[in-house]
Scaffold this active site. Sequence first.
Site, PDB file in Angstrom:
ATOM      1  N   THR A 236       0.852  -1.186   0.000  1.00  0.00           N
ATOM      2  CA  THR A 236       0.000   0.000   0.000  1.00  0.00           C
ATOM      3  C   THR A 236       0.889   1.237   0.000  1.00  0.00           C
ATOM      4  O   THR A 236       2.090   1.158  -0.295  1.00  0.00           O
ATOM      5  CB  THR A 236      -0.967  -0.020   1.206  1.00  0.00           C
ATOM      6  OG1 THR A 236      -1.921   1.036   1.058  1.00  0.00           O
ATOM      7  CG2 THR A 236      -0.230   0.132   2.525  1.00  0.00           C
ATOM      8  N   ASN A 237       0.317   2.391   0.298  1.00  0.00           N
ATOM      9  CA  ASN A 237       1.079   3.633   0.351  1.00  0.00           C
ATOM     10  C   ASN A 237       0.648   4.432   1.580  1.00  0.00           C
ATOM     11  O   ASN A 237      -0.169   3.966   2.380  1.00  0.00           O
ATOM     12  CB  ASN A 237       0.894   4.439  -0.944  1.00  0.00           C
ATOM     13  CG  ASN A 237      -0.572   4.691  -1.247  1.00  0.00           C
ATOM     14  OD1 ASN A 237      -1.286   5.322  -0.472  1.00  0.00           O
ATOM     15  ND2 ASN A 237      -1.033   4.179  -2.384  1.00  0.00           N
ATOM     16  N   ARG A 238       1.166   5.639   1.722  1.00  0.00           N
ATOM     17  CA  ARG A 238       0.979   6.401   2.957  1.00  0.00           C
ATOM     18  C   ARG A 238      -0.271   7.274   2.957  1.00  0.00           C
ATOM     19  O   ARG A 238      -0.487   8.039   3.887  1.00  0.00           O
ATOM     20  CB  ARG A 238       2.213   7.273   3.206  1.00  0.00           C
ATOM     21  CG  ARG A 238       3.469   6.468   3.510  1.00  0.00           C
ATOM     22  CD  ARG A 238       4.678   7.367   3.599  1.00  0.00           C
ATOM     23  NE  ARG A 238       4.512   8.412   4.590  1.00  0.00           N
ATOM     24  CZ  ARG A 238       5.314   9.465   4.725  1.00  0.00           C
ATOM     25  NH1 ARG A 238       6.331   9.606   3.900  1.00  0.00           N
ATOM     26  NH2 ARG A 238       5.103  10.358   5.658  1.00  0.00           N
ATOM     27  N   SER A 239      -1.099   7.166   1.956  1.00  0.00           N
ATOM     28  CA  SER A 239      -2.301   7.991   1.918  1.00  0.00           C
ATOM     29  C   SER A 239      -3.240   7.639   3.077  1.00  0.00           C
ATOM     30  O   SER A 239      -3.539   6.472   3.313  1.00  0.00           O
ATOM     31  CB  SER A 239      -3.048   7.789   0.596  1.00  0.00           C
ATOM     32  OG  SER A 239      -4.275   8.467   0.611  1.00  0.00           O
TER      33      SER A 239
ATOM     34  N   ALA B 251      -5.116   7.405  -3.700  1.00  0.00           N
ATOM     35  CA  ALA B 251      -3.728   7.139  -4.088  1.00  0.00           C
ATOM     36  C   ALA B 251      -3.666   5.696  -4.576  1.00  0.00           C
ATOM     37  O   ALA B 251      -3.667   4.761  -3.779  1.00  0.00           O
ATOM     38  CB  ALA B 251      -2.792   7.360  -2.908  1.00  0.00           C
TER      39      ALA B 251
END
Length: 412
Positions: free
Chosen positions: A205-208, A273
């Site tokens: 995943t990402n930091r959104s 994101a």
Amino acid sequence: MIIVGVGGGIAAYKACALVRHFTERGHEVRVIPTESALKFVGAATFEALSGNPVQTGVFESIPEVPHVRLGQSADLVVIAPATADLMARAAQGRADDLLTGTLLTARCPVVFAPAMHTEMWEHPATRANVATLRERGAVVIEPASGRLTGKDTGAGRLPEPDEIGALADVLLEHPGALNRDLEGRRVVVSAGGTKEALDPVRYLTNRSSGKQGYALARLAAQRGAHVTLVAGNTVGLADPSAVDVVRIASALDLQAAMAEHAADADLVIMAAAVADYRPADVATTKLKKGADGKSEALESITMIENPDVLAGLVAARRDGTLRSDAVIVGFAAETGDAAGSVLDYGRAKLRRKGCDLLVLNAVGDGRAFEVDENSGWLLGADGGETALPLGSKTAMAARILDAAVARVHAAR
């Protein structure tokens, strides 16, 4: 000074957290409850939280003429909870207690946060009173849906204090933030990061955090739109009031949900994101480490490219799958490097994606992701570029919606 008016409903206890919200931001707060409100929360509680005396009647402290002085000196009035009776008296211009008298003298923004049973909220008399208050310039926010008194559930629940506080804060910073300029429109917003599964335990995943997308959905609903929020990985965020929430996990889930829900939308905002890549194969069992602590499967994962959801929406508008007059807003998170600046990359992405507006965020060093404030640029397909100053994500949402709504109205 901010006046917090408290109506006589079971949700009056939530006003305590709202008072604290304002005092912690450095505002002077005066609480004006109705007599009925004091049956739920005592005056001593409001006095302790606000640091100011509490009065309910017009015959107290007569030399100070409080029903005039308080209204004249207020920067904002927030009524929470606003009961059906209190809104009816306000709509009629009654002045039979200190709170309604203050409302007649206030010339600042006034916000009503309704709280009542669904049948009361939907009654024609209440709807007429809400319409009257809005016509006179007051903000009546949409209530939440959920658990009411007893076993009942439905529309009419008081939004949480943090949500009311955020809406009130943005009015002080951006007076037009809650205009009803999306009445009758359909808006679809995506938010949060996608999750791309590796095995039953792990994912990429990402930091959104989803906070910016949630702020956009919340404000769009309060501006009168029917809003669908397609939410990815947004752990810990409460659903915005008066918003339909669709949960998704992966980029493919997001693509399918946006295709379904954006088909008849006036405005589509792609704030999610989206992961650029996903594992080519998802293991059906956990990928385990060997005796040496290594896992060949984890160290040699083959990745494939995810679909470009934003570009796909623009293409769908061209081929008629989306409405031809739909306004599409994209987001881009960029870092500059030796080859170009953040703005260079943002301009190139806008040309490549083909959307009407692109919100460009510079990320890294605690910016944009996982924080409550945001800044950036709003780039238009017509060549326009507007700097978005650092402020709350709700304030940024207001500025983005102002630009998007202008295009929605121009398109029809």
